[in-house]
Design a protein around this motif. Structure first.
Motif, mmCIF file in Angstrom:
data_model
loop_
_atom_site.group_PDB
_atom_site.id
_atom_site.type_symbol
_atom_site.label_atom_id
_atom_site.label_comp_id
_atom_site.label_asym_id
_atom_site.label_seq_id
_atom_site.Cartn_x
_atom_site.Cartn_y
_atom_site.Cartn_z
ATOM 1 N N MET A 194 0.874 -1.178 0.000
ATOM 2 C CA MET A 194 0.000 0.000 0.000
ATOM 3 C C MET A 194 0.908 1.223 0.000
ATOM 4 S SD MET A 194 -2.935 -0.531 2.911
ATOM 5 C CE MET A 194 -4.035 -1.965 2.889
ATOM 6 N N GLY A 195 0.545 2.207 -0.815
ATOM 7 C CA GLY A 195 1.326 3.435 -0.833
ATOM 8 C C GLY A 195 0.417 4.634 -0.730
ATOM 9 N N ALA A 196 1.002 5.757 -0.328
ATOM 10 C CA ALA A 196 0.223 6.982 -0.207
ATOM 11 C C ALA A 196 1.140 8.181 -0.414
ATOM 12 C CB ALA A 196 -0.435 7.061 1.167
ATOM 13 N N LEU A 198 1.277 11.509 1.191
ATOM 14 C CA LEU A 198 0.647 12.199 2.315
ATOM 15 C C LEU A 198 1.241 13.570 2.578
ATOM 16 C CD1 LEU A 198 0.415 9.136 4.722
ATOM 17 C CD2 LEU A 198 -1.452 10.202 3.464
ATOM 18 N N VAL A 199 2.471 13.773 2.129
ATOM 19 C CA VAL A 199 3.163 15.000 2.514
ATOM 20 C C VAL A 199 3.459 15.905 1.320
ATOM 21 C CG1 VAL A 199 5.179 15.935 3.717
ATOM 22 C CG2 VAL A 199 4.165 13.772 4.483
ATOM 23 N N ASP A 210 4.959 8.912 -1.193
ATOM 24 C CA ASP A 210 6.042 9.331 -0.290
ATOM 25 C C ASP A 210 6.091 8.450 0.955
ATOM 26 O OD1 ASP A 210 3.938 10.407 1.303
ATOM 27 O OD2 ASP A 210 4.200 12.405 0.422
ATOM 28 N N THR A 211 5.098 7.614 1.133
ATOM 29 C CA THR A 211 4.968 6.757 2.307
ATOM 30 C C THR A 211 4.381 5.434 1.833
ATOM 31 O OG1 THR A 211 4.436 8.766 3.570
ATOM 32 C CG2 THR A 211 3.937 6.652 4.615
ATOM 33 N N ALA A 212 4.973 4.322 2.282
ATOM 34 C CA ALA A 212 4.452 3.035 1.807
ATOM 35 C C ALA A 212 4.718 1.934 2.816
ATOM 36 C CB ALA A 212 5.084 2.663 0.465
ATOM 37 N N ILE A 213 3.843 0.948 2.814
ATOM 38 C CA ILE A 213 4.058 -0.248 3.633
ATOM 39 C C ILE A 213 3.886 -1.474 2.754
ATOM 40 C CG2 ILE A 213 3.375 0.841 5.803
ATOM 41 C CD1 ILE A 213 0.634 -0.379 5.590
ATOM 42 N N VAL A 214 4.710 -2.481 3.025
ATOM 43 C CA VAL A 214 4.708 -3.687 2.204
ATOM 44 C C VAL A 214 4.722 -4.911 3.113
ATOM 45 C CG1 VAL A 214 5.891 -4.934 0.365
ATOM 46 C CG2 VAL A 214 6.038 -2.441 0.448
ATOM 47 N N ASP A 227 8.423 -0.770 6.077
ATOM 48 C CA ASP A 227 7.784 0.537 5.972
ATOM 49 C C ASP A 227 8.820 1.548 5.548
ATOM 50 O OD1 ASP A 227 8.701 0.824 8.968
ATOM 51 O OD2 ASP A 227 7.995 2.805 8.373
ATOM 52 N N ASN A 228 8.440 2.378 4.607
ATOM 53 C CA ASN A 228 9.372 3.336 4.008
ATOM 54 C C ASN A 228 8.693 4.689 3.893
ATOM 55 O OD1 ASN A 228 10.991 1.177 1.513
ATOM 56 N ND2 ASN A 228 11.453 1.498 3.663
ATOM 57 N N SER A 229 9.511 5.705 4.107
ATOM 58 C CA SER A 229 8.987 7.034 3.861
ATOM 59 C C SER A 229 10.087 7.885 3.270
ATOM 60 C CB SER A 229 8.478 7.665 5.156
ATOM 61 O OG SER A 229 8.092 8.994 4.904
ATOM 62 N N ARG D 142 0.511 15.800 9.974
ATOM 63 C CA ARG D 142 -0.221 14.846 9.134
ATOM 64 C C ARG D 142 0.305 13.440 9.424
ATOM 65 N NH1 ARG D 142 -2.568 14.476 3.692
ATOM 66 N NH2 ARG D 142 -3.664 12.487 3.902
ATOM 67 N N GLN D 144 1.431 9.720 9.177
ATOM 68 C CA GLN D 144 1.894 8.926 8.042
ATOM 69 C C GLN D 144 1.785 7.421 8.326
ATOM 70 O OE1 GLN D 144 5.459 11.923 7.683
ATOM 71 N NE2 GLN D 144 5.474 10.726 5.828
ATOM 72 N N ILE D 145 2.479 6.949 9.357
ATOM 73 C CA ILE D 145 2.469 5.505 9.625
ATOM 74 C C ILE D 145 2.313 5.258 11.128
ATOM 75 C CG2 ILE D 145 3.858 3.383 9.610
ATOM 76 C CD1 ILE D 145 5.062 4.196 6.976
ATOM 77 N N GLN D 147 2.588 1.887 13.761
ATOM 78 C CA GLN D 147 2.940 0.461 13.882
ATOM 79 C C GLN D 147 2.508 -0.057 15.236
ATOM 80 O OE1 GLN D 147 7.139 0.120 13.193
ATOM 81 N NE2 GLN D 147 6.854 -0.031 10.984
ATOM 82 N N SER D 215 -1.935 -4.923 7.175
ATOM 83 C CA SER D 215 -1.788 -3.533 6.725
ATOM 84 C C SER D 215 -3.174 -2.898 6.684
ATOM 85 C CB SER D 215 -1.187 -3.489 5.316
ATOM 86 O OG SER D 215 0.110 -4.043 5.309
ATOM 87 N N ARG D 217 -5.291 0.827 5.696
ATOM 88 C CA ARG D 217 -5.296 2.198 5.196
ATOM 89 C C ARG D 217 -6.466 2.915 5.871
ATOM 90 N NH1 ARG D 217 -3.371 4.259 0.323
ATOM 91 N NH2 ARG D 217 -3.467 2.219 -0.692
ATOM 92 N N GLY D 221 -5.946 8.658 5.229
ATOM 93 C CA GLY D 221 -4.759 8.425 4.421
ATOM 94 C C GLY D 221 -3.626 7.724 5.154
ATOM 95 N N LEU D 223 -1.287 5.081 7.063
ATOM 96 C CA LEU D 223 -1.113 3.637 6.903
ATOM 97 C C LEU D 223 -0.752 3.021 8.253
ATOM 98 C CD1 LEU D 223 1.029 3.763 3.618
ATOM 99 C CD2 LEU D 223 -1.445 3.462 3.809
ATOM 100 N N GLN D 225 0.581 -0.638 10.290
ATOM 101 C CA GLN D 225 1.083 -2.011 10.257
ATOM 102 C C GLN D 225 0.875 -2.635 11.621
ATOM 103 O OE1 GLN D 225 5.193 -1.191 8.963
ATOM 104 N NE2 GLN D 225 4.759 -2.502 7.219
ATOM 105 N N PHE D 243 4.306 8.160 13.397
ATOM 106 C CA PHE D 243 4.984 9.388 13.001
ATOM 107 C C PHE D 243 4.173 10.099 11.932
ATOM 108 C CE2 PHE D 243 7.021 9.045 8.796
ATOM 109 C CZ PHE D 243 6.830 7.701 8.519
#
Lengths: 336, 336, 336, 336
Positions: A194-196, A198-199, A210-214, A227-229, D142, D144-145, D147, D215, D217, D221, D223, D225, D243
């Motif tokens: 899933m990606g988004a 957000l910023v 810009d933000t994603a979780i896999v 998780d990556n941002s 805003r 973002q993630i 966990q 995951s 959503r 917006g 995400l 985990q 965060f």
């Protein structure tokens, strides 16, 4: 002493040139950029000569090995040329944004028996490698979950870069797809992403994230979360943990300095690292060390072009999964 | 570019030579040791020429500044010679084992208007400096207690070294006596010390200590505790903390790597640093940086020969206190 | 079920009454205060009856054991009375402000074969006890240094309390003098103390200290450092560490809650404990548990009146040392 | 004083009875179990009377409020009966294993204007609540993630329990689905789940999971985990982090005691909590406190039956997602 020919004189090229200078067994023999001005300036700053053209690197008798640090769209062609040159090669990830092109490079490399090391520097981050060693030793028992977090303190990338980068999963995610394989010692079977955006409005406009979780399921059964941002307001934050039926191990986030301070009841630590080099800067040098070892011993274990291809397949599946809202099995990529 | 003449080619001389090589504004011009073989070997390894004699350093037109890293018993004579040469000087601590000799060097230096920086590298350890900055900013309010811990992982010193070192307080303690002044920004008024030889029989035979604790009272009223050990089985352990009426700050001990691991209920961190360079190695380079800044700007703040003398006075008082079982006031040293 | 008679219904009496209520084997039978109003109010709040007089505690058939939690100046007389009553006794520290009085209480207790437990609750703080266990197990090898830090977040004590408390070393220090003996399993040989009144003018006016540091030399050779403050702006801060020729152990300071937070580059932890109960509150209950165990089994190991006396001797030596500016040997106290 | 009627006298019933006893405003009036023996024994241990039947709870004039802590399959019928009784209710999660039954209970509760608090105790874990407060304050910008990690140290559950529990997502996951809503202050839009039975053969035989990752959503917006395991060899491990564009906050994992130890270079901390009560035991008491506040003030904010239903919908979507290998949108549940 191994004499290196460097192709690509941008940011990462300079990082490598500095590490080559530090390494007792490596020296920078030649640097190449399409821009005569830039290659001359680079040679003036980092030593060695400015190569006139690619042949002046690949065929030069004073170049023992080639490092490809040019823009992504040139990698696969250079890899094929390098493979044919017979010189050992270090190549920045990824192989190519097109999976078909990447596959072609792998085939040529295999046919030529080329010696290629892919620049997956995070494998050489010491705290990450400690996680891998713990898993590989069997000390965790049956592996259950691996988590990989990586968040950058600010969007370093320009819109131009983003447009040509292949998107978040192919550009940034690919490092962690490689780490997932490296740490588990296993292959990915299934990917859900899933990606988004957000910023950053401009990232959203590009249709990128810009933000994603896999989520990954490995063949052996272990589950992975990534998780990556591109943008973490509080610093460069990278951590890995893994646990299994017999233990747990973590490459921790940690303040950048060993200082704590209290004012009244407020208790503050030194901040987290504020850029990637503060957190994993050492890994770039150790990557160059590994390349030197690989030059000395063709049997040394390094990330191969097949590793590069495998990571890109996962990235491709992630792109597909995020788009279609479903899990994608890696074997589906063959049938596409 | 400043050209350095180095006197002394032992362990610490090599540390400095490596840091000179890293520094963009410094270069090693000449090295001197009484042993022609050793100075030739050193020059071959680190660059520059081997100086024929001391004049070939102090009077050489290709030497802009002198670093004294020879054995302690030669420091004060070299300092006097350096002072007269007019070249800026970096000198390893201590000035001399004899307080009278040290005082004489200070007088000569003052009379010559010599520019001298003492090698108190711990002032340049970033986490320690953060403690000092916090105190200096007034953020702690009225200072109450400062604690300085430093324990080495093993007795690096040979019996020969120990015999000529002036004993534990003059050799190791002196660093922390300097830090106590540096961090509090205040002068020591009273010293109380206890020492013991708990681990090493040969240290006991010398009448020296391998473990010691010291209490200081500063003129402004703050109290300091120092604990030092030549031998800490668990690693190189150095930490500082300070608190006052408005806050607290700590330069913490911390595992050498950001890795944690659990096996069953056992939870382990990466070990503490296992040698001094893992913990405060960076301070040696930053000391050299400070020397380069001092060469560029005579007004730059560095540890002076007066700082070196003040730290030695505290060491002397500690020796005296431990011997006589009473607090010693610094002003008693004048009357001795 | 053991029925407790409590003498003293102040702050610490209430702490004990609450813990007695929590303990399955203890019940509060009677409470005594010189003030009829206060003892009635206490009984109404915590249960049991209000005792008419001391005899109504010491000779009451419904009281199995006595707890002395009255003001310090009454302890030694009550201890002697308790010793003669034949009932087991729990007594708050210290025995008496006068060493001679304390000695007399010890003698009476010994002659009567009294069963007395002194209320050194910090022995029952779990993290401190872990340090002691590690030392006692021999796991640290030859003990080198023990450090004991205790700093309170604010001066709880009134001037009236301070005036009758016997001063900083006898009132607060005594806990850590006891811990030094408990943790090392050894006796103190030599004491060196420095005190200062840095924050509170009224403490200074009394000639007392709000901040103090103490050095101890144990008979077995180990060195101890104690630092105490009546006022630490940043919270209640208590920690202990010990190391020896084979290892190291620490009862750490630690934020009061497991929360971290970053805003921009600022990284904050939850604050340190803001009062003594947040940090060592549990030790009061475990102390009461130990007393219950001692009631059930006269052979159970608890802090004895001799332990109380030994700690007071160290306090006395500290007072003497601070006054005279010299180390005081414990055996000097006999000759006074 | 509120008099509680408790239905269900198993493990969690006893936890609640103990906390009722600790609470100054609550008392246990009656306990009910279908087994006369068990209810008599429970009343004998925890006080109050054994209720003869459900009417003896729901209609009893000496019962002010009802707590439902019976087995899951009885919850929805009891909730309906409670709603009709007019007494305020505390109900353990989940409402019912069947979403249709749960929806029916919600409807009845709404029609009766019933006052119901669902037993989502983790909302009352202080460190978790601190994360929620930070998000709710807007301090993270805003979001973002988020966990959420929760791993139990051993499979406490029997096969019988597992068979009737509705599976991993409905039984354990539901706590974290509730927390995801609580912490973000937002609703879930899309769910993607993977589960595996990696450690327990009997779990595998049931077609259930012992390890799972999810995951989410959120509508806004963000995400999320979640990773959960019924079995973590190294202890009870629960942590949350979040965060956003302006900050970061973490409810950390942390050793169960503030002790560190080094033997040689091995550095060990106290172990992680070894059971759920060591980590989040306090939250059970604070949940009961919140219930007492809710009894005193019907407007107090507590987890409602609608919250219970929302969490179950997410669990249902997770079951569906794991089965079908695709993301499930919450609104799809309506159309089922």
């Amino acid at each position: 002493m191994y004499r290196i020919g460097l192709i690509g004189v941008g940011h990462i090229g300079a990082v490598h040139a500095r590490n080559i200078a530090r390494h007792p067994e490596l020296t920078l023999a030649a640097s190449y950029s399409r821009s005569p001005q830039r290659r001359e300036a680079f040679a003036a700053e980092f030593g060695g000569r400015a190569a006139r053209d690619l042949a002046d690197v690949f065929e030069a008798p004073d170049v023992d090995a080639v490092m490809i640090a040019s823009s992504t769209d040139s990698h696969s062609a250079l890899l094929r040329q390098a493979a044919r040159s017979g010189k050992p090669v270090f190549c920045e990830k990824p192989i190519d944004l097109s999976l078909d092109e990447a596959r072609r490079a792998v085939t040529v490399a295999r046919d030529c028996g080329a010696r290629i090391m892919m620049g997956f520097n995070r494998r050489y981050e010491e705290s990450h490698a400690a996680v891998r060693d713990q898993v590989a030793s069997g000390g965790l028992g049956r592996l259950q979950i691996v988590q990989l977090t990586s968040r950058g303190p600010s969007r370093l990338a320009t819109v131009e870069y983003l447009r040509s980068s292949g998107g978040f999963f192919r550009d940034k995610g690919v490092h962690f797809f490689d780490l997932a394989r490296f740490i588990t010692g296993d292959e990915v079977e299934e990917v859900s992403a899933m990606g988004a955006a957000l910023v950053h409005q401009d990232v959203r406009d590009l249709g990128d994230f810009d933000t994603a979780i896999v989520s990954l399921r490995m063949r052996g059964g272990a589950l992975c979360q990534i998780d990556n941002s591109r943008t973490a307001s509080y610093g460069y934050d990278e951590r890995i943990e893994a646990f299994g039926s017999q233990g747990w191990v973590e490459s921790c986030r940690q303040p950048a300095a060993a200082v704590r301070r209290a004012v009244g009841a407020e208790l503050a630590s030194a901040p987290f690292p504020q850029n990637i080099y503060e957190r994993i800067g050492g890994s770039y040098y150790r990557t160059i060390e590994a390349f030197a070892d690989f030059l000395a011993d063709a049997g040394a274990s390094v990330p191969t072009i097949e590793d590069g291809f495998a990571a890109q397949c996962i990235a491709e599946a992630a792109v597909w999964s995020a788009r279609e809202g479903r899990s994608v099995k890696i074997h589906e990529l063959d049938a596409r």
